[in-house]
Design a protein around this motif. Sequence first.
Motif, PDB file in Angstrom:
ATOM      1  N   VAL A 207      10.848  52.820  72.673  1.00 44.24           N
ATOM      2  CA  VAL A 207       9.695  52.815  73.560  1.00 44.24           C
ATOM      3  C   VAL A 207       8.427  52.436  72.802  1.00 44.24           C
ATOM      4  CG1 VAL A 207       8.372  54.173  75.215  1.00 44.24           C
ATOM      5  CG2 VAL A 207      10.802  54.668  74.875  1.00 44.24           C
ATOM      6  N   ALA A 208       7.703  51.468  73.336  1.00 49.10           N
ATOM      7  CA  ALA A 208       6.357  51.150  72.875  1.00 49.10           C
ATOM      8  C   ALA A 208       5.389  51.800  73.857  1.00 49.10           C
ATOM      9  CB  ALA A 208       6.145  49.641  72.825  1.00 49.10           C
ATOM     10  N   VAL A 209       4.462  52.601  73.356  1.00 51.96           N
ATOM     11  CA  VAL A 209       3.565  53.370  74.214  1.00 51.96           C
ATOM     12  C   VAL A 209       2.161  52.775  74.171  1.00 51.96           C
ATOM     13  CG1 VAL A 209       2.488  55.619  74.610  1.00 51.96           C
ATOM     14  CG2 VAL A 209       4.893  55.487  73.897  1.00 51.96           C
ATOM     15  N   VAL A 210       1.607  52.529  75.350  1.00 53.89           N
ATOM     16  CA  VAL A 210       0.195  52.179  75.520  1.00 53.89           C
ATOM     17  C   VAL A 210      -0.455  53.365  76.199  1.00 53.89           C
ATOM     18  CG1 VAL A 210      -1.447  50.610  76.603  1.00 53.89           C
ATOM     19  CG2 VAL A 210       0.723  49.729  75.720  1.00 53.89           C
ATOM     20  N   HIS A 211      -1.469  53.940  75.581  1.00 56.16           N
ATOM     21  CA  HIS A 211      -2.019  55.212  76.060  1.00 56.16           C
ATOM     22  C   HIS A 211      -3.528  55.130  76.221  1.00 56.16           C
ATOM     23  CE1 HIS A 211      -2.454  59.538  76.545  1.00 56.16           C
ATOM     24  NE2 HIS A 211      -1.137  59.684  76.443  1.00 56.16           N
ATOM     25  N   ASP A 212      -4.025  55.803  77.234  1.00 53.37           N
ATOM     26  CA  ASP A 212      -5.473  55.956  77.365  1.00 53.37           C
ATOM     27  C   ASP A 212      -6.017  56.646  76.121  1.00 53.37           C
ATOM     28  OD1 ASP A 212      -8.014  55.954  78.605  1.00 53.37           O
ATOM     29  OD2 ASP A 212      -7.713  58.012  79.274  1.00 53.37           O
ATOM     30  N   GLU A 213      -7.236  56.336  75.748  1.00 47.15           N
ATOM     31  CA  GLU A 213      -7.823  56.891  74.533  1.00 47.15           C
ATOM     32  C   GLU A 213      -7.928  58.408  74.624  1.00 47.15           C
ATOM     33  OE1 GLU A 213     -11.464  54.705  74.539  1.00 47.15           O
ATOM     34  OE2 GLU A 213     -10.657  53.108  73.260  1.00 47.15           O
ATOM     35  N   GLN A 214      -7.354  59.085  73.631  1.00 47.44           N
ATOM     36  CA  GLN A 214      -7.377  60.538  73.566  1.00 47.44           C
ATOM     37  C   GLN A 214      -7.544  60.967  72.113  1.00 47.44           C
ATOM     38  OE1 GLN A 214      -7.427  62.797  75.891  1.00 47.44           O
ATOM     39  NE2 GLN A 214      -7.042  61.501  77.676  1.00 47.44           N
ATOM     40  N   SER A 215      -8.578  61.743  71.837  1.00 47.71           N
ATOM     41  CA  SER A 215      -8.842  62.171  70.461  1.00 47.71           C
ATOM     42  C   SER A 215      -7.745  63.085  69.929  1.00 47.71           C
ATOM     43  CB  SER A 215     -10.195  62.879  70.380  1.00 47.71           C
ATOM     44  OG  SER A 215     -10.211  64.038  71.215  1.00 47.71           O
ATOM     45  N   ALA A 216      -7.018  63.776  70.821  1.00 48.68           N
ATOM     46  CA  ALA A 216      -5.961  64.677  70.366  1.00 48.68           C
ATOM     47  C   ALA A 216      -4.796  63.924  69.743  1.00 48.68           C
ATOM     48  CB  ALA A 216      -5.458  65.524  71.538  1.00 48.68           C
ATOM     49  N   LEU A 217      -4.605  62.665  70.152  1.00 48.55           N
ATOM     50  CA  LEU A 217      -3.462  61.890  69.663  1.00 48.55           C
ATOM     51  C   LEU A 217      -3.895  61.049  68.468  1.00 48.55           C
ATOM     52  CD1 LEU A 217      -1.936  60.868  73.115  1.00 48.55           C
ATOM     53  CD2 LEU A 217      -1.221  62.733  71.584  1.00 48.55           C
ATOM     54  N   THR A 218      -4.120  61.712  67.345  1.00 45.52           N
ATOM     55  CA  THR A 218      -4.544  61.029  66.131  1.00 45.52           C
ATOM     56  C   THR A 218      -3.376  60.247  65.535  1.00 45.52           C
ATOM     57  OG1 THR A 218      -3.933  62.867  64.689  1.00 45.52           O
ATOM     58  CG2 THR A 218      -6.143  62.921  65.661  1.00 45.52           C
ATOM     59  N   PRO A 219      -3.658  59.247  64.709  1.00 46.03           N
ATOM     60  CA  PRO A 219      -2.561  58.492  64.079  1.00 46.03           C
ATOM     61  C   PRO A 219      -1.590  59.379  63.314  1.00 46.03           C
ATOM     62  CG  PRO A 219      -4.631  57.315  63.805  1.00 46.03           C
ATOM     63  CD  PRO A 219      -4.977  58.652  64.405  1.00 46.03           C
ATOM     64  N   GLY A 220      -2.102  60.393  62.612  1.00 47.12           N
ATOM     65  CA  GLY A 220      -1.229  61.276  61.853  1.00 47.12           C
ATOM     66  C   GLY A 220      -0.299  62.069  62.750  1.00 47.12           C
ATOM     67  N   ARG A 221      -0.823  62.605  63.836  1.00 44.19           N
ATOM     68  CA  ARG A 221       0.010  63.391  64.749  1.00 44.19           C
ATOM     69  C   ARG A 221       1.053  62.513  65.425  1.00 44.19           C
ATOM     70  NH1 ARG A 221      -5.128  66.646  67.402  1.00 44.19           N
ATOM     71  NH2 ARG A 221      -5.462  68.078  65.654  1.00 44.19           N
ATOM     72  N   VAL A 222       0.651  61.335  65.865  1.00 44.38           N
ATOM     73  CA  VAL A 222       1.607  60.429  66.509  1.00 44.38           C
ATOM     74  C   VAL A 222       2.705  60.027  65.529  1.00 44.38           C
ATOM     75  CG1 VAL A 222       1.904  58.164  67.587  1.00 44.38           C
ATOM     76  CG2 VAL A 222      -0.068  59.590  68.197  1.00 44.38           C
ATOM     77  N   ALA A 223       2.328  59.778  64.273  1.00 39.94           N
ATOM     78  CA  ALA A 223       3.324  59.419  63.259  1.00 39.94           C
ATOM     79  C   ALA A 223       4.317  60.560  63.055  1.00 39.94           C
ATOM     80  CB  ALA A 223       2.628  59.077  61.947  1.00 39.94           C
ATOM     81  N   ARG A 224       3.835  61.799  63.086  1.00 42.89           N
ATOM     82  CA  ARG A 224       4.748  62.930  62.894  1.00 42.89           C
ATOM     83  C   ARG A 224       5.639  63.149  64.112  1.00 42.89           C
ATOM     84  NH1 ARG A 224       0.435  63.708  59.753  1.00 42.89           N
ATOM     85  NH2 ARG A 224       0.902  64.310  57.599  1.00 42.89           N
ATOM     86  N   VAL A 225       5.101  62.896  65.302  1.00 40.48           N
ATOM     87  CA  VAL A 225       5.963  62.928  66.493  1.00 40.48           C
ATOM     88  C   VAL A 225       7.070  61.894  66.348  1.00 40.48           C
ATOM     89  CG1 VAL A 225       6.068  62.371  68.951  1.00 40.48           C
ATOM     90  CG2 VAL A 225       4.240  63.843  68.102  1.00 40.48           C
ATOM     91  N   GLY A 226       6.700  60.681  65.947  1.00 42.59           N
ATOM     92  CA  GLY A 226       7.688  59.624  65.777  1.00 42.59           C
ATOM     93  C   GLY A 226       8.730  59.963  64.737  1.00 42.59           C
ATOM     94  N   ALA A 227       8.299  60.544  63.608  1.00 43.94           N
ATOM     95  CA  ALA A 227       9.239  60.900  62.544  1.00 43.94           C
ATOM     96  C   ALA A 227      10.177  62.011  62.991  1.00 43.94           C
ATOM     97  CB  ALA A 227       8.466  61.322  61.298  1.00 43.94           C
ATOM     98  N   PHE A 228       9.640  62.996  63.714  1.00 43.08           N
ATOM     99  CA  PHE A 228      10.487  64.086  64.211  1.00 43.08           C
ATOM    100  C   PHE A 228      11.561  63.546  65.146  1.00 43.08           C
ATOM    101  CE2 PHE A 228      11.582  67.050  67.567  1.00 43.08           C
ATOM    102  CZ  PHE A 228      11.993  68.165  66.855  1.00 43.08           C
ATOM    103  N   LEU A 229      11.154  62.697  66.086  1.00 44.07           N
ATOM    104  CA  LEU A 229      12.120  62.155  67.045  1.00 44.07           C
ATOM    105  C   LEU A 229      13.135  61.251  66.351  1.00 44.07           C
ATOM    106  CD1 LEU A 229       9.727  61.326  70.024  1.00 44.07           C
ATOM    107  CD2 LEU A 229      11.223  63.316  69.758  1.00 44.07           C
ATOM    108  N   ALA A 230      12.675  60.473  65.377  1.00 46.00           N
ATOM    109  CA  ALA A 230      13.575  59.555  64.672  1.00 46.00           C
ATOM    110  C   ALA A 230      14.667  60.306  63.921  1.00 46.00           C
ATOM    111  CB  ALA A 230      12.786  58.677  63.703  1.00 46.00           C
ATOM    112  N   ALA A 231      14.362  61.519  63.469  1.00 47.99           N
ATOM    113  CA  ALA A 231      15.346  62.308  62.727  1.00 47.99           C
ATOM    114  C   ALA A 231      16.399  62.929  63.639  1.00 47.99           C
ATOM    115  CB  ALA A 231      14.638  63.407  61.935  1.00 47.99           C
ATOM    116  N   ARG A 232      16.149  62.892  64.948  1.00 49.17           N
ATOM    117  CA  ARG A 232      17.054  63.568  65.878  1.00 49.17           C
ATOM    118  C   ARG A 232      17.621  62.671  66.967  1.00 49.17           C
ATOM    119  NH1 ARG A 232      13.551  66.446  63.496  1.00 49.17           N
ATOM    120  NH2 ARG A 232      13.970  68.618  62.893  1.00 49.17           N
ATOM    121  N   VAL A 233      17.067  61.503  67.139  1.00 45.95           N
ATOM    122  CA  VAL A 233      17.515  60.594  68.191  1.00 45.95           C
ATOM    123  C   VAL A 233      17.796  59.233  67.571  1.00 45.95           C
ATOM    124  CG1 VAL A 233      16.925  59.509  70.396  1.00 45.95           C
ATOM    125  CG2 VAL A 233      16.087  61.821  69.886  1.00 45.95           C
ATOM    126  N   ASP A 234      18.931  58.667  67.908  1.00 43.41           N
ATOM    127  CA  ASP A 234      19.314  57.359  67.380  1.00 43.41           C
ATOM    128  C   ASP A 234      19.514  56.375  68.537  1.00 43.41           C
ATOM    129  OD1 ASP A 234      20.059  55.501  65.402  1.00 43.41           O
ATOM    130  OD2 ASP A 234      22.186  55.903  65.765  1.00 43.41           O
TER     131      ASP A 234
END
Length: 286
Positions: A207-234
């Motif tokens: 999934v490629a996500v296009v999102h409305d601007e939100q300060s809560a979704l910082t690059p670091g947090r999004v990267a960690r969400v992606g890494a967490f999901l990548a470790a559990r979903v193939d």
Amino acid sequence: MSFEIACDESGFSGSNLLDPASPVITHASVDLDVPAAADLIGVLQNSRRSEYKSNRLLRPEQRPALEWLLGELRGHAHVHAIDKTAYVAARVLELFTEEPSYGWGTSLGADHSETAELLRHRTGFLAAFVDLTRTKRVRLMDHAAVDRFFATMPADVPALRAVTRARVEEVMQRLIDEDPDIPPPLEPLVPALAATVLHWCAGGRTVAVVHDEQSALTPGRVARVGAFLAARVDPPPLRSFVQVDSRDDPRVQVADFLAGIARRRKPDLDELLQPFTCASTNSSQV
């Protein structure tokens, strides 16, 4: 298979998660392409010069337009709804009894719905937790806030017996030090993003996500969400993430419509909205 979704939210109120006037936050996503979304906006906008908002669609005279829009979106949209009070209650257990996880608040996390229901009306305790964990620009531990947290802790909720002062102070120090491994406890958009990606990645899709601007979704947090999901979903489900101004992307505007409608849902909308929501799988969903 890879595809793109566009997302927006309704009801986000920062760390003010216990406001009774805004009990739910909704995170909507659509898999429309730009021309299709623009056509939907064009029909709704008609000849109006002002921006068309979801609250207009909820007026009785707009019911035909509302039903038309939801009919057009069926099979192309999803809504993740978070009960803010349940979200706060679950965070108490997740933060102070579990290892940090970016799966908190998703189907990959523990189900704390039973405890959340017990704590729903313990507003003093939940408010003390919110005050304790609101650490932005805080550099020293607030021991008085820790004392208030324990003073208001209900003695009749079994799951809370595992919460110790040593653990609370350890976690609070990590939050004050901005430990990136701990998901932000007062930012429900982070687990909402993870849950949305999990929904759309079914069947091995990325999934490629296009999102409305939100300060809560910082690059670091999004990267960690992606890494967490990548470790559990193939295969790794989150291919990319970009934030845009909603005024520049009609797909995000359509997601905004759907999020606003779902957040203000009334009983007469339940049947219309059912195809866009999933059954509750943890304590923060409704």
